[in-house]
Design a protein around this motif. Sequence first.
Motif, PDB file in Angstrom:
ATOM      1  N   VAL A 114       2.160  -2.011  -0.042  1.00 39.92           N
ATOM      2  CA  VAL A 114       2.176  -1.774   1.406  1.00 39.92           C
ATOM      3  C   VAL A 114       2.575  -0.316   1.593  1.00 39.92           C
ATOM      4  CG1 VAL A 114       3.233  -2.392   3.599  1.00 39.92           C
ATOM      5  CG2 VAL A 114       2.792  -4.181   1.879  1.00 39.92           C
ATOM      6  N   MET A 115       1.674   0.478   2.148  1.00 34.19           N
ATOM      7  CA  MET A 115       1.902   1.916   2.316  1.00 34.19           C
ATOM      8  C   MET A 115       2.539   2.186   3.666  1.00 34.19           C
ATOM      9  SD  MET A 115       1.170   4.425   0.330  1.00 34.19           S
ATOM     10  CE  MET A 115       1.849   6.048   0.536  1.00 34.19           C
ATOM     11  N   LEU A 116       3.653   2.915   3.659  1.00 33.27           N
ATOM     12  CA  LEU A 116       4.351   3.317   4.882  1.00 33.27           C
ATOM     13  C   LEU A 116       4.136   4.818   5.056  1.00 33.27           C
ATOM     14  CD1 LEU A 116       5.810   0.723   3.717  1.00 33.27           C
ATOM     15  CD2 LEU A 116       7.755   1.447   5.057  1.00 33.27           C
ATOM     16  N   MET A 117       3.486   5.207   6.142  1.00 28.42           N
ATOM     17  CA  MET A 117       3.137   6.608   6.374  1.00 28.42           C
ATOM     18  C   MET A 117       3.739   7.108   7.676  1.00 28.42           C
ATOM     19  SD  MET A 117      -0.808   6.331   5.069  1.00 28.42           S
ATOM     20  CE  MET A 117      -1.141   4.870   6.022  1.00 28.42           C
ATOM     21  N   ASP A 118       3.766   8.420   7.810  1.00 24.54           N
ATOM     22  CA  ASP A 118       4.348   9.053   8.998  1.00 24.54           C
ATOM     23  C   ASP A 118       5.774   8.553   9.215  1.00 24.54           C
ATOM     24  OD1 ASP A 118       1.877  10.320   9.383  1.00 24.54           O
ATOM     25  OD2 ASP A 118       1.156   8.710  10.689  1.00 24.54           O
ATOM     26  N   LEU A 119       6.575   8.654   8.157  1.00 23.10           N
ATOM     27  CA  LEU A 119       7.951   8.153   8.215  1.00 23.10           C
ATOM     28  C   LEU A 119       8.769   8.892   9.272  1.00 23.10           C
ATOM     29  CD1 LEU A 119       8.803   7.689   4.435  1.00 23.10           C
ATOM     30  CD2 LEU A 119       8.022   5.977   6.075  1.00 23.10           C
ATOM     31  N   ALA A 120       9.645   8.166   9.919  1.00 23.65           N
ATOM     32  CA  ALA A 120      10.511   8.724  10.953  1.00 23.65           C
ATOM     33  C   ALA A 120      11.642   9.551  10.350  1.00 23.65           C
ATOM     34  CB  ALA A 120      11.086   7.588  11.805  1.00 23.65           C
ATOM     35  N   ARG A 121      11.965   9.284   9.064  1.00 21.40           N
ATOM     36  CA  ARG A 121      13.067   9.986   8.409  1.00 21.40           C
ATOM     37  C   ARG A 121      12.919   9.822   6.900  1.00 21.40           C
ATOM     38  NH1 ARG A 121      14.476   5.191  10.329  1.00 21.40           N
ATOM     39  NH2 ARG A 121      15.576   3.707   9.032  1.00 21.40           N
ATOM     40  N   GLU A 122      13.637  10.653   6.160  1.00 19.46           N
ATOM     41  CA  GLU A 122      13.664  10.476   4.718  1.00 19.46           C
ATOM     42  C   GLU A 122      14.496   9.243   4.380  1.00 19.46           C
ATOM     43  OE1 GLU A 122      14.140  13.646   1.948  1.00 19.46           O
ATOM     44  OE2 GLU A 122      13.591  15.148   3.452  1.00 19.46           O
ATOM     45  N   LEU A 123      14.163   8.611   3.265  1.00 17.12           N
ATOM     46  CA  LEU A 123      14.848   7.391   2.851  1.00 17.12           C
ATOM     47  C   LEU A 123      15.571   7.629   1.530  1.00 17.12           C
ATOM     48  CD1 LEU A 123      11.950   4.882   3.627  1.00 17.12           C
ATOM     49  CD2 LEU A 123      13.931   5.421   5.063  1.00 17.12           C
ATOM     50  N   PRO A 124      16.904   7.748   1.573  1.00 19.29           N
ATOM     51  CA  PRO A 124      17.653   7.960   0.332  1.00 19.29           C
ATOM     52  C   PRO A 124      17.823   6.650  -0.442  1.00 19.29           C
ATOM     53  CG  PRO A 124      19.152   7.876   2.188  1.00 19.29           C
ATOM     54  CD  PRO A 124      17.756   7.782   2.755  1.00 19.29           C
ATOM     55  N   ALA A 125      17.868   6.760  -1.753  1.00 16.13           N
ATOM     56  CA  ALA A 125      18.070   5.583  -2.601  1.00 16.13           C
ATOM     57  C   ALA A 125      19.470   5.025  -2.410  1.00 16.13           C
ATOM     58  CB  ALA A 125      17.864   5.952  -4.064  1.00 16.13           C
ATOM     59  N   GLY A 126      19.564   3.714  -2.361  1.00 18.41           N
ATOM     60  CA  GLY A 126      20.844   3.036  -2.368  1.00 18.41           C
ATOM     61  C   GLY A 126      21.587   2.924  -1.060  1.00 18.41           C
ATOM     62  N   GLY A 127      21.203   3.667  -0.051  1.00 19.71           N
ATOM     63  CA  GLY A 127      21.991   3.651   1.163  1.00 19.71           C
ATOM     64  C   GLY A 127      21.385   2.903   2.323  1.00 19.71           C
ATOM     65  N   GLU A 128      20.191   2.377   2.132  1.00 21.39           N
ATOM     66  CA  GLU A 128      19.511   1.781   3.278  1.00 21.39           C
ATOM     67  C   GLU A 128      18.669   0.594   2.842  1.00 21.39           C
ATOM     68  OE1 GLU A 128      16.790   3.295   7.038  1.00 21.39           O
ATOM     69  OE2 GLU A 128      17.403   4.729   5.523  1.00 21.39           O
ATOM     70  N   GLU A 129      18.448  -0.309   3.782  1.00 21.35           N
ATOM     71  CA  GLU A 129      17.540  -1.429   3.584  1.00 21.35           C
ATOM     72  C   GLU A 129      16.542  -1.425   4.729  1.00 21.35           C
ATOM     73  OE1 GLU A 129      20.257  -4.753   3.412  1.00 21.35           O
ATOM     74  OE2 GLU A 129      20.236  -4.690   1.221  1.00 21.35           O
ATOM     75  N   ILE A 130      15.290  -1.747   4.427  1.00 24.73           N
ATOM     76  CA  ILE A 130      14.221  -1.723   5.412  1.00 24.73           C
ATOM     77  C   ILE A 130      13.797  -3.156   5.713  1.00 24.73           C
ATOM     78  CG2 ILE A 130      11.911  -0.853   5.939  1.00 24.73           C
ATOM     79  CD1 ILE A 130      14.015   1.352   5.419  1.00 24.73           C
ATOM     80  N   ASP A 131      13.785  -3.513   6.991  1.00 21.57           N
ATOM     81  CA  ASP A 131      13.311  -4.837   7.413  1.00 21.57           C
ATOM     82  C   ASP A 131      11.807  -4.772   7.631  1.00 21.57           C
ATOM     83  OD1 ASP A 131      15.844  -6.077   7.410  1.00 21.57           O
ATOM     84  OD2 ASP A 131      16.289  -5.233   9.378  1.00 21.57           O
ATOM     85  N   CYS A 132      11.079  -5.671   6.969  1.00 20.95           N
ATOM     86  CA  CYS A 132       9.623  -5.703   7.077  1.00 20.95           C
ATOM     87  C   CYS A 132       9.155  -7.133   7.326  1.00 20.95           C
ATOM     88  CB  CYS A 132       8.967  -5.180   5.809  1.00 20.95           C
ATOM     89  SG  CYS A 132       9.305  -3.438   5.471  1.00 20.95           S
ATOM     90  N   THR A 133       7.991  -7.224   7.929  1.00 20.02           N
ATOM     91  CA  THR A 133       7.354  -8.507   8.185  1.00 20.02           C
ATOM     92  C   THR A 133       5.977  -8.496   7.536  1.00 20.02           C
ATOM     93  OG1 THR A 133       8.498  -8.696  10.301  1.00 20.02           O
ATOM     94  CG2 THR A 133       6.586 -10.104   9.982  1.00 20.02           C
ATOM     95  N   LEU A 134       5.685  -9.526   6.751  1.00 16.19           N
ATOM     96  CA  LEU A 134       4.377  -9.686   6.123  1.00 16.19           C
ATOM     97  C   LEU A 134       3.645 -10.814   6.830  1.00 16.19           C
ATOM     98  CD1 LEU A 134       5.411  -9.565   2.339  1.00 16.19           C
ATOM     99  CD2 LEU A 134       4.804  -7.652   3.852  1.00 16.19           C
ATOM    100  N   SER A 135       2.383 -10.601   7.172  1.00 13.33           N
ATOM    101  CA  SER A 135       1.572 -11.612   7.874  1.00 13.33           C
ATOM    102  C   SER A 135       0.378 -12.002   7.015  1.00 13.33           C
ATOM    103  CB  SER A 135       1.080 -11.063   9.211  1.00 13.33           C
ATOM    104  OG  SER A 135       2.175 -10.719  10.030  1.00 13.33           O
ATOM    105  N   PHE A 136       0.129 -13.306   6.941  1.00 17.34           N
ATOM    106  CA  PHE A 136      -0.935 -13.846   6.110  1.00 17.34           C
ATOM    107  C   PHE A 136      -2.041 -14.464   6.955  1.00 17.34           C
ATOM    108  CE2 PHE A 136       2.815 -13.458   3.605  1.00 17.34           C
ATOM    109  CZ  PHE A 136       2.358 -13.013   2.374  1.00 17.34           C
ATOM    110  N   ASP A 137      -3.196 -14.661   6.336  1.00 20.52           N
ATOM    111  CA  ASP A 137      -4.376 -15.142   7.047  1.00 20.52           C
ATOM    112  C   ASP A 137      -4.230 -16.548   7.619  1.00 20.52           C
ATOM    113  OD1 ASP A 137      -4.396 -16.298   4.491  1.00 20.52           O
ATOM    114  OD2 ASP A 137      -6.575 -16.210   4.313  1.00 20.52           O
ATOM    115  N   ASP A 138      -3.302 -17.332   7.114  1.00 21.15           N
ATOM    116  CA  ASP A 138      -3.105 -18.691   7.628  1.00 21.15           C
ATOM    117  C   ASP A 138      -2.049 -18.754   8.734  1.00 21.15           C
ATOM    118  OD1 ASP A 138      -0.852 -18.196   6.077  1.00 21.15           O
ATOM    119  OD2 ASP A 138      -0.787 -20.225   5.234  1.00 21.15           O
ATOM    120  N   GLY A 139      -1.567 -17.582   9.169  1.00 13.76           N
ATOM    121  CA  GLY A 139      -0.555 -17.531  10.228  1.00 13.76           C
ATOM    122  C   GLY A 139       0.869 -17.460   9.721  1.00 13.76           C
TER     123      GLY A 139
END
Length: 167
Positions: A114-139
């Motif tokens: 999953v490619m994330l582009m046009d980031l709002a900020r730099e992402l340092p290792a170890g200090g942050e967690e990103i919440d994501c949602t994955l959607s599938f063809d069956d809903g």
Amino acid sequence: MKWTSTPVAAAVVALAACSGPADSATPGILAADPWVRATVGTERPDMTALFVNLTNPTQEDRTLVAADCGDVAGKVELHEMVMVDGEMLMQEVDGGLPVPAGEHAHLAPGGPHVMLMDLARELPAGGEEIDCTLSFDDGQVIELTAPVKEFTEEQDTYHTHAPSDDS
């Protein structure tokens, strides 16, 4: 020895009869070990990728059709790696990323992701967690939290994109 039926014994027998086998409903797609590549110190800090292991225990093929990681990225695409003129490049997947029935799909560096582009900020290792949602063809929708990790084995072509109609 003579057995007599009591109300408690009858209730136990009735409950045992009702319990039957465990619920045999197969779960949908399962997601494990999500992570996002850190951007601090990288050649392209404006983009990164979400990686995750997907398992499809069902008897039906499924397709990851969309992803959303909130306000972290201005644009999110599902990518695959392809060979173009002897060079490994990434490109947006037409129709989504398949997760075949009874199999695993590993979204990993050098493969589909999953490619994330046009980031709002730099992402340092170890200090942050990103919440994501994955959607599938069956809903089905999977919400996950991906830690930001450093990826030190980055290939020179990791952020090279295949030519597209937009280029």
